[in-house]
Motif scaffolding. Sequence first.
Motif, mmCIF file in Angstrom:
data_model
loop_
_atom_site.group_PDB
_atom_site.id
_atom_site.type_symbol
_atom_site.label_atom_id
_atom_site.label_comp_id
_atom_site.label_asym_id
_atom_site.label_seq_id
_atom_site.Cartn_x
_atom_site.Cartn_y
_atom_site.Cartn_z
ATOM 1 N N ALA A 80 0.836 -1.209 0.000
ATOM 2 C CA ALA A 80 0.000 0.000 0.000
ATOM 3 C C ALA A 80 0.870 1.257 0.000
ATOM 4 N N GLU A 81 1.932 1.247 0.789
ATOM 5 C CA GLU A 81 2.854 2.383 0.825
ATOM 6 C C GLU A 81 3.498 2.599 -0.540
ATOM 7 N N TRP A 82 3.900 1.505 -1.195
ATOM 8 C CA TRP A 82 4.497 1.599 -2.535
ATOM 9 C C TRP A 82 3.513 2.264 -3.493
ATOM 10 N N LEU A 83 2.277 1.781 -3.470
ATOM 11 C CA LEU A 83 1.257 2.350 -4.365
ATOM 12 C C LEU A 83 1.045 3.836 -4.083
ATOM 13 N N PHE A 84 1.030 4.211 -2.828
ATOM 14 C CA PHE A 84 0.855 5.615 -2.452
ATOM 15 C C PHE A 84 2.040 6.460 -2.936
ATOM 16 N N ARG A 85 3.253 5.982 -2.717
ATOM 17 C CA ARG A 85 4.462 6.729 -3.117
ATOM 18 C C ARG A 85 4.562 6.912 -4.619
ATOM 19 N N HIS A 86 4.013 5.965 -5.377
ATOM 20 C CA HIS A 86 4.188 6.006 -6.826
ATOM 21 C C HIS A 86 2.944 6.490 -7.563
ATOM 22 N N GLY A 87 2.102 7.233 -6.847
ATOM 23 C CA GLY A 87 1.046 7.986 -7.486
ATOM 24 C C GLY A 87 -0.222 7.243 -7.848
ATOM 25 N N THR A 88 -0.364 6.038 -7.397
ATOM 26 C CA THR A 88 -1.599 5.308 -7.683
ATOM 27 C C THR A 88 -2.442 5.298 -6.404
ATOM 28 N N ARG A 89 -2.937 6.474 -6.069
ATOM 29 C CA ARG A 89 -3.606 6.673 -4.778
ATOM 30 C C ARG A 89 -4.894 5.876 -4.646
ATOM 31 N N SER A 90 -5.662 5.725 -5.712
ATOM 32 C CA SER A 90 -6.892 4.939 -5.588
ATOM 33 C C SER A 90 -6.551 3.477 -5.332
ATOM 34 N N ALA A 91 -5.524 2.965 -5.999
ATOM 35 C CA ALA A 91 -5.080 1.596 -5.732
ATOM 36 C C ALA A 91 -4.518 1.492 -4.320
ATOM 37 N N ALA A 92 -3.818 2.532 -3.876
ATOM 38 C CA ALA A 92 -3.277 2.543 -2.512
ATOM 39 C C ALA A 92 -4.403 2.494 -1.485
ATOM 40 N N ALA A 93 -5.466 3.226 -1.737
ATOM 41 C CA ALA A 93 -6.595 3.224 -0.802
ATOM 42 C C ALA A 93 -7.161 1.817 -0.656
ATOM 43 N N GLY A 94 -7.299 1.120 -1.761
ATOM 44 C CA GLY A 94 -7.769 -0.258 -1.704
ATOM 45 C C GLY A 94 -6.798 -1.161 -0.961
ATOM 46 N N ALA A 95 -5.504 -0.951 -1.182
ATOM 47 C CA ALA A 95 -4.490 -1.764 -0.515
ATOM 48 C C ALA A 95 -4.456 -1.480 0.986
ATOM 49 N N TYR A 96 -4.613 -0.207 1.365
ATOM 50 C CA TYR A 96 -4.702 0.109 2.803
ATOM 51 C C TYR A 96 -5.934 -0.558 3.414
ATOM 52 N N GLY A 97 -7.034 -0.584 2.664
ATOM 53 C CA GLY A 97 -8.231 -1.281 3.122
ATOM 54 C C GLY A 97 -7.970 -2.761 3.326
ATOM 55 N N ASN A 98 -7.220 -3.357 2.409
ATOM 56 C CA ASN A 98 -6.848 -4.773 2.556
ATOM 57 C C ASN A 98 -6.024 -4.986 3.821
ATOM 58 N N PHE A 99 -5.117 -4.048 4.091
ATOM 59 C CA PHE A 99 -4.315 -4.149 5.314
ATOM 60 C C PHE A 99 -5.218 -4.064 6.547
ATOM 61 N N LEU A 100 -6.092 -3.078 6.572
ATOM 62 C CA LEU A 100 -6.979 -2.913 7.724
ATOM 63 C C LEU A 100 -7.856 -4.138 7.943
ATOM 64 N N ALA A 101 -8.228 -4.808 6.858
ATOM 65 C CA ALA A 101 -9.063 -6.001 6.964
ATOM 66 C C ALA A 101 -8.339 -7.159 7.643
ATOM 67 N N THR A 102 -6.998 -7.100 7.691
ATOM 68 C CA THR A 102 -6.244 -8.175 8.334
ATOM 69 C C THR A 102 -6.110 -7.981 9.845
ATOM 70 N N LEU A 103 -6.480 -6.785 10.317
ATOM 71 C CA LEU A 103 -6.344 -6.494 11.746
ATOM 72 C C LEU A 103 -7.523 -7.045 12.525
ATOM 73 N N PRO A 104 -7.292 -7.409 13.786
ATOM 74 C CA PRO A 104 -8.420 -7.895 14.597
ATOM 75 C C PRO A 104 -9.446 -6.776 14.807
ATOM 76 N N ALA A 105 -10.691 -7.171 14.964
ATOM 77 C CA ALA A 105 -11.747 -6.200 15.235
ATOM 78 C C ALA A 105 -11.508 -5.557 16.605
ATOM 79 N N ASP A 106 -12.022 -4.353 16.790
ATOM 80 C CA ASP A 106 -11.899 -3.673 18.082
ATOM 81 C C ASP A 106 -12.391 -4.589 19.201
ATOM 82 N N GLY A 107 -11.665 -4.554 20.302
ATOM 83 C CA GLY A 107 -12.082 -5.321 21.473
ATOM 84 C C GLY A 107 -11.653 -6.772 21.446
ATOM 85 N N GLN A 108 -10.905 -7.173 20.446
ATOM 86 C CA GLN A 108 -10.459 -8.580 20.396
ATOM 87 C C GLN A 108 -8.996 -8.683 20.698
#
Length: 108
Positions: A80-108
């Motif tokens: 996601a950081e690579w995508l953000f640095r290289h100007g593909t911000r919409s793709a980066a947003a999706g990749a950051y979303g993928n990263f967030l999806a791997t994190l445990p839900a709040d309270g777990q």
Amino acid sequence: MDGENARALNGAGNQALAAGDFVRARELFERAVALDPVPPLLLNLAFAAQRLGDVAGEMAALDRALAIDPYYQLAIFQRAEWLFRHGTRSAAAGAYGNFLATLPADGQ
């Protein structure tokens, strides 16, 4: 290094990276990956490529790490950081979303 092993090569690569010897770090990480192509070693290879300005090499190492383990959080985030640095911000947003999806839900 005689009797090379991936762990020793990775340690030496990390020392070279910390010392700013990015060419040597990449060489050591490449040798480590050749012995044991696991996501953490590939991530270190991506870091060395990034420091050298090797945009394609950095993404190639991240892609290899994610091909082995699609849920490897550090590689997902670095991609996601690579995508953000290289100007593909919409793709980066999706990749950051993928990263967030791997994190445990709040309270777990």
